[in-house]
Design a protein around this motif. Structure first.
Motif, PDB file in Angstrom:
ATOM      1  N   GLY A 194     -25.825 -26.436 -29.439  1.00  0.00           N
ATOM      2  CA  GLY A 194     -26.996 -25.607 -29.211  1.00  0.00           C
ATOM      3  C   GLY A 194     -27.594 -25.819 -27.832  1.00  0.00           C
ATOM      4  N   TRP A 195     -28.161 -24.767 -27.302  1.00  0.00           N
ATOM      5  CA  TRP A 195     -28.970 -24.851 -26.084  1.00  0.00           C
ATOM      6  C   TRP A 195     -30.432 -24.616 -26.487  1.00  0.00           C
ATOM      7  CZ3 TRP A 195     -27.730 -26.642 -21.444  1.00  0.00           C
ATOM      8  CH2 TRP A 195     -26.391 -26.649 -21.041  1.00  0.00           C
ATOM      9  N   TYR A 196     -31.278 -25.520 -26.065  1.00  0.00           N
ATOM     10  CA  TYR A 196     -32.707 -25.435 -26.304  1.00  0.00           C
ATOM     11  C   TYR A 196     -33.433 -25.482 -24.972  1.00  0.00           C
ATOM     12  CZ  TYR A 196     -32.347 -26.151 -31.329  1.00  0.00           C
ATOM     13  OH  TYR A 196     -32.081 -25.998 -32.669  1.00  0.00           O
TER      14      TYR A 196
ATOM     15  N   GLU B 122     -37.708 -24.957 -28.073  1.00  0.00           N
ATOM     16  CA  GLU B 122     -37.265 -23.773 -28.800  1.00  0.00           C
ATOM     17  C   GLU B 122     -35.780 -23.536 -28.594  1.00  0.00           C
ATOM     18  OE1 GLU B 122     -39.329 -20.329 -27.370  1.00  0.00           O
ATOM     19  OE2 GLU B 122     -38.450 -20.446 -25.368  1.00  0.00           O
ATOM     20  N   VAL B 123     -35.161 -22.994 -29.625  1.00  0.00           N
ATOM     21  CA  VAL B 123     -33.740 -22.693 -29.538  1.00  0.00           C
ATOM     22  C   VAL B 123     -33.535 -21.495 -28.622  1.00  0.00           C
ATOM     23  CG1 VAL B 123     -33.749 -21.194 -31.571  1.00  0.00           C
ATOM     24  CG2 VAL B 123     -31.640 -22.363 -30.877  1.00  0.00           C
TER      25      VAL B 123
ATOM     26  N   VAL C  44     -26.913 -20.804 -29.898  1.00  0.00           N
ATOM     27  CA  VAL C  44     -26.105 -21.765 -30.635  1.00  0.00           C
ATOM     28  C   VAL C  44     -24.701 -21.195 -30.792  1.00  0.00           C
ATOM     29  CG1 VAL C  44     -25.822 -23.007 -32.817  1.00  0.00           C
ATOM     30  CG2 VAL C  44     -28.122 -22.582 -31.911  1.00  0.00           C
TER      31      VAL C  44
ATOM     32  N   THR D 207     -30.320 -23.865 -36.171  1.00  0.00           N
ATOM     33  CA  THR D 207     -31.292 -23.449 -35.168  1.00  0.00           C
ATOM     34  C   THR D 207     -32.502 -24.371 -35.080  1.00  0.00           C
ATOM     35  OG1 THR D 207     -32.393 -21.993 -36.747  1.00  0.00           O
ATOM     36  CG2 THR D 207     -30.629 -21.034 -35.397  1.00  0.00           C
ATOM     37  N   ARG D 208     -32.650 -25.291 -36.036  1.00  0.00           N
ATOM     38  CA  ARG D 208     -33.809 -26.175 -36.021  1.00  0.00           C
ATOM     39  C   ARG D 208     -33.458 -27.494 -35.350  1.00  0.00           C
ATOM     40  NH1 ARG D 208     -34.990 -25.641 -42.336  1.00  0.00           N
ATOM     41  NH2 ARG D 208     -32.706 -25.767 -42.266  1.00  0.00           N
ATOM     42  N   PRO D 209     -34.336 -27.993 -34.485  1.00  0.00           N
ATOM     43  CA  PRO D 209     -34.015 -29.211 -33.718  1.00  0.00           C
ATOM     44  C   PRO D 209     -33.594 -30.385 -34.581  1.00  0.00           C
ATOM     45  CG  PRO D 209     -35.970 -28.164 -32.817  1.00  0.00           C
ATOM     46  CD  PRO D 209     -35.636 -27.431 -34.077  1.00  0.00           C
TER      47      PRO D 209
ATOM     48  N   TYR E 138     -29.881 -31.334 -35.336  1.00  0.00           N
ATOM     49  CA  TYR E 138     -28.999 -31.847 -34.299  1.00  0.00           C
ATOM     50  C   TYR E 138     -29.126 -33.365 -34.185  1.00  0.00           C
ATOM     51  CZ  TYR E 138     -27.943 -27.116 -32.992  1.00  0.00           C
ATOM     52  OH  TYR E 138     -27.499 -25.826 -33.020  1.00  0.00           O
TER      53      TYR E 138
ATOM     54  N   TRP F 263     -28.722 -35.336 -28.189  1.00  0.00           N
ATOM     55  CA  TRP F 263     -29.281 -34.458 -27.166  1.00  0.00           C
ATOM     56  C   TRP F 263     -28.945 -34.987 -25.776  1.00  0.00           C
ATOM     57  CZ3 TRP F 263     -32.387 -30.170 -28.369  1.00  0.00           C
ATOM     58  CH2 TRP F 263     -32.696 -30.036 -29.732  1.00  0.00           C
TER      59      TRP F 263
END
Length: 126
Positions: free
Chosen positions: A34-36, A45-46, A49, A108-110, A113, A116
């Motif tokens: 994912g990229w946030y 925020e997302v 993904v 999609t929720r941090p 994951y 990081w």
């Protein structure tokens, strides 16, 4: 597991940047990536993904302008950002869910994951 982002910088509105994130020690081929982003004073925020199998998810703010892709041979995930706007200014982070069953998932929720990166700054001037 280590994630290292690169490719950020200063760009004028309307310009483009391509972010890269290299993963080491990761179950990269099966994991969702994912990229946030996080701007000062705002929550993380997302942005986009990609599942281990290539399924993608985009935030509304990214649809039509950003493209997420991955190269499993290089353990790298990319975020191509076009038509950048000043409101895209933020620190951009990549993350991996380290899920051996992540072929078809796009979390999609941090909290979904596990690891990081340190982030790469994107600044868009008007």
């Amino acid at each position: 597991v280590q994630l290292v982002e690169s490719g950020g910088g200063l760009v004028q509105a309307g310009g483009s940047l391509r972010l890269s994130c290299v993963a080491t020690g990761s179950m990269f081929n099966t994991s969702a990536m994912g990229w946030y982003r996080q701007a000062p004073g705002k929550e993380r925020e997302v942005v986009a993904v990609i599942s281990g199998g290539g399924m993608t998810y985009y935030a509304d703010s990214a649809k039509g302008r950003f493209t997420i892709s991955r190269d499993n041979a290089k353990n790298t995930v990319y975020l191509q950002m076009n038509s950048l706007k000043p409101e895209d200014t933020a620190m951009y982070y990549c993350a991996t869910d380290e899920d051996p069953w992540g072929i078809a998932t796009t979390p999609t929720r941090p909290h979904e994951y596990d690891y990081w990166g340190q982030g790469t700054q994107v600044t868009v001037s008007s």
